[in-house]
Motif scaffolding. Sequence first.
Motif, short mmCIF file in Angstrom:
data_model
loop_
_atom_site.label_atom_id
_atom_site.label_comp_id
_atom_site.label_asym_id
_atom_site.label_seq_id
_atom_site.Cartn_x
_atom_site.Cartn_y
_atom_site.Cartn_z
N ALA A 143 -0.47 1.66 1.96
CA ALA A 143 -1.68 0.84 2.05
C ALA A 143 -2.92 1.69 1.73
N GLY A 144 -2.75 2.64 0.82
CA GLY A 144 -3.87 3.49 0.43
C GLY A 144 -4.75 2.83 -0.62
N THR A 145 -5.42 3.68 -1.39
CA THR A 145 -6.34 3.20 -2.44
C THR A 145 -5.65 2.17 -3.33
N MET A 146 -4.48 2.53 -3.83
CA MET A 146 -3.82 1.67 -4.81
C MET A 146 -3.09 0.51 -4.14
N GLY A 147 -2.35 0.80 -3.07
CA GLY A 147 -1.57 -0.25 -2.40
C GLY A 147 -2.44 -1.43 -2.00
N LEU B 214 4.00 -2.22 3.70
CA LEU B 214 4.71 -1.32 4.61
C LEU B 214 4.05 0.05 4.61
N GLU B 215 3.92 0.62 5.80
CA GLU B 215 3.38 1.98 5.94
C GLU B 215 4.23 2.74 6.94
N THR B 216 3.93 4.04 7.09
CA THR B 216 4.66 4.84 8.06
C THR B 216 3.99 4.80 9.43
N ALA C 100 3.50 2.46 -3.79
CA ALA C 100 2.25 3.18 -4.11
C ALA C 100 2.00 4.22 -3.01
N VAL C 101 2.99 5.11 -2.82
CA VAL C 101 2.87 6.17 -1.80
C VAL C 101 2.40 7.45 -2.48
N PHE C 102 2.35 8.55 -1.74
CA PHE C 102 1.86 9.81 -2.31
C PHE C 102 2.61 10.17 -3.59
N GLU C 103 1.88 10.85 -4.48
CA GLU C 103 2.46 11.22 -5.77
C GLU C 103 3.33 12.47 -5.64
N GLU C 104 4.42 12.34 -4.90
CA GLU C 104 5.35 13.48 -4.76
C GLU C 104 6.76 12.95 -4.90
N VAL D 53 8.73 12.21 -1.73
CA VAL D 53 8.33 10.99 -1.00
C VAL D 53 8.86 9.75 -1.72
N LYS D 54 8.77 9.78 -3.05
CA LYS D 54 9.27 8.64 -3.83
C LYS D 54 10.79 8.50 -3.60
N GLU D 55 11.47 9.64 -3.54
CA GLU D 55 12.93 9.61 -3.37
C GLU D 55 13.29 8.91 -2.06
N SER E 296 7.46 1.19 -9.35
CA SER E 296 6.67 2.32 -8.87
C SER E 296 5.33 2.34 -9.59
N ASN E 297 4.29 2.65 -8.83
CA ASN E 297 2.95 2.76 -9.39
C ASN E 297 2.64 4.20 -9.79
N THR E 298 3.66 5.03 -9.86
CA THR E 298 3.40 6.45 -10.17
C THR E 298 2.59 6.60 -11.45
N SER E 299 1.68 7.60 -11.45
CA SER E 299 0.92 7.80 -12.68
C SER E 299 1.43 8.99 -13.49
N THR E 300 2.22 9.86 -12.89
CA THR E 300 2.67 11.02 -13.65
C THR E 300 4.17 11.31 -13.55
N HIS F 222 2.12 0.55 -13.55
CA HIS F 222 1.02 1.50 -13.40
C HIS F 222 -0.31 0.76 -13.45
N PHE F 223 -0.83 0.52 -12.25
CA PHE F 223 -2.14 -0.13 -12.14
C PHE F 223 -3.23 0.92 -12.28
N PHE F 224 -4.44 0.47 -12.53
CA PHE F 224 -5.59 1.38 -12.67
C PHE F 224 -6.58 1.11 -11.55
N SER F 225 -7.23 2.14 -11.13
CA SER F 225 -8.13 2.05 -9.98
C SER F 225 -9.53 1.60 -10.39
N PRO F 226 -10.19 0.69 -9.68
CA PRO F 226 -9.70 -0.10 -8.56
C PRO F 226 -8.74 -1.21 -9.02
#
Length: 701
Positions: A307-311, A328-330, A385-389, A392-394, A412-416, A436-440
């Motif tokens: 539920a961050g910037t992108m979520g 969903l969040e942790t 749309a969780v952290f770009e690691e 974490v994605k796994e 996945s909304n991953t950018s890289t 891959h969405f773009f901010s905002p």
Amino acid sequence: NSMTAEYKVHGSIAVITMSNPPVNGLGLATRQGIVDGLQRANADAAVKAIVITGAGGAFSGGADIKEFGTDKSMQEPNLHSVINAVENSGKPVVAAIHTVCMGGGLELALGCHYRVGAPGCQVALPEVKLGILPGAGGTQRLPRVVGVEAALNMIVSGEPVKSEMIGAVPGQKLFDKMAASPEALAEEALAFAASIADVRPLPLVRNLPCKHPEGDAYFQFARNMVKGMAKNFPAPAKCVDAVEAATKRKFADGLAYERELFINLMWTPESRALRHLFFAERAASKIPDVPSDTPKRDIQKVGVIGAGTMGGGISMNFLNAGIPVTILETKQEALDRGVATIKKNYEAQVKKGKLKEDKYAQRMALLSTTLSYDDLKDCDLIIEAVFEEMGVKEAVFKQLDAVAKPGAILASNTSTLDVDKIAAFTKRPQDVVGMHFFSPANVMKLLEVVRGKETAKDVLATVMAVAKKIKKTAVVSGVCDGFIGNRMIERYSQQAGFLLDEGCTPQQVDKAIEKFGFAMGPFRMGDLAGNDIGWAIRKRRAVEQPDMKYSKTADLLCEMGRFGQKTGAGWYDYQAGKRDAIPSDVVNKMIEEHRKTLSVAPRKVSDEEIVQRLVFALVNEGAKILEEGIASKSGDIDMVYLTGYGFPIHRGGPMHYASEVGLFNVVLAMNRFAQNPMDDASAWAPAPLLVKLAAEGKAFQ
Ligand code: 3HC
Ligand code: NAI
């Protein structure tokens, strides 16, 4: 019967039905069909009146845009001749208008002696959106039936107006009659035609007066308004000229003047850019090996992880479209923060009057939150749309694989990160795709749909349809670092850095590219997005691609803690609470010092060189992206840049712009830039595709 216009006689009424799917565009064959029908009807003594209508879901969408720039558009009978034939028909001609009546379609209707409308039909002269103006009498006839101001509004905006809105203004006579319902139109038009069959003389719009009581003041005002709104486009001002001519010149002279303006506009680069955009936008949703009739999966419920910037922004898109979302969040705090941001965004819209209270309530009612994967069991589409690691994605994708229902799409909304690797964490890689969405994410139009090695065709077809539903421009990208947009922007940023090393200031670079038409130059953009993001990527790259050449200025800036607007300082200085970029002495000094360490004597770089290096850097990478099949067509790359990166619309996107400059010239410039010892010669080695097209004298298709 012509292939594209049917002819039938009902009693004493001949009916000509334009039949050129999808929108009855007035291509050569359709124009010929109308003229043939008119001749036939006039030659048949049993026929007393003629009705012109359209088959399927349109009366007519106007001139056939596919013919523009080809001989066919001018070939006789051209639209003028068709309208002349209608006006000169000895028997009355009635237009039976439904659904869509636009551009040349409306001009044809205005040439008819009478018009019967179906409620709900959309009427427009949208030519301005293609960088032209109505060229078949629209600027001369429409003011005569709806009034000068209403007509000019329609012509300058190109926006459709509902038939009932037009009918509601007293004294206007676009429609001589409105049918009771769309279904009743055919019948009522026949009855109307029979009722006026013997009335003579035949009424012609061209004979109506056209005056504005305070013409000079009004047109002056209109001109000023238009100048402010359409600075990069010549067409809107010409629309004002043409409508003014309708009020001041004889009809035939006004018509000739309109024609001249129309032809001149047709050959402007701005019009070519807008026409390219029209087709590229529609083509982007078509994937070469995914047929349009591919069955789609049903998307009723959406899950969002993070539920961050992108979520948060991603969730809003679905809520806006009436689709329920579970986030969903942790941790509960993260959920609360995310929901609060969504609320804040909606409340700002309510405050501005852009969103009604009840709509806001409806949207929030569609939102639910959870800490448990169990609650995502019945979601049809789940977007991560969780952290770009990767780790974490796994974890997330393994859990999704365990709980998601069979057939659910996992995005996945991953950018890289590598979408294929992410897919491999599941036992259903065919259901995994990148979105891959773009901010905002609730504002930006662009959505890169990343097609993994194993992504199923129906998953792609479904995601493209979902994108349309949430009003995004979706472009398919293959898997590579940065996908289409960010992979190209890196080359652009690389050049921006070299320009600083060679003698430019950030403000000079920004100004030059903003004058070219970019919404924001690279340094203002960096300050807005956060310079630390690129910093982190470069640190990673230093390990993966140690040879990549960069200006060190961006790293030095970050080492100074100048991350951009969020830290109150970046390439520019910022005053508290304001977004104005103020040139920074500290930064300019840092750049100068850095040049000294490189032993570089600063040189004056021309604005032209700045623009060419930035834009052609995009073009070369774009060509490689095409060659590798990461993008399937050059128009897709243009759409990415026009909708996601603020590339100037009137230039039509980087690939279209390169074609306008001439690929031969682009390659020459690249070879020249490669000679510059301060630059990265390897980056300027022209992509083989570019060399090939340039040698063949071709453009990007
Ligand atoms: N000529 C040729 N093809 C056209 C067309 C036109 N005028 N208008 C639409 N199409 C095609 C599209 O390319 C698309 O084709 P595809 O399915 O192969 O991709 C198909 O029709 C459906 O178009 P949309 O996806 O846009 O469908 P919508 O239902 O959303 O919208 C529409 C329909 C409102 C008619 C919209 O297509 C539109 O606004 N079209 C442009 C209309 C226009 O600009 N007309 C003016 C033409 S210029 C002119 O008339 C010059 C004259 O003044 C001399
Ligand atoms: P963010 O840091 O604002 O939000 C990430 C959220 O994910 C946090 O709220 C965090 O609590 C949550 N989260 C972390 N691990 C989780 C887990 N295991 N389960 C559930 N929730 C978890 O990050 P942001 O900016 O929203 O980015 C998210 C993703 O979107 C990243 O992959 C990023 O690369 C991508 N992205 C970001 C863009 C941007 O401009 N910020 C643009 C396009 C894509």
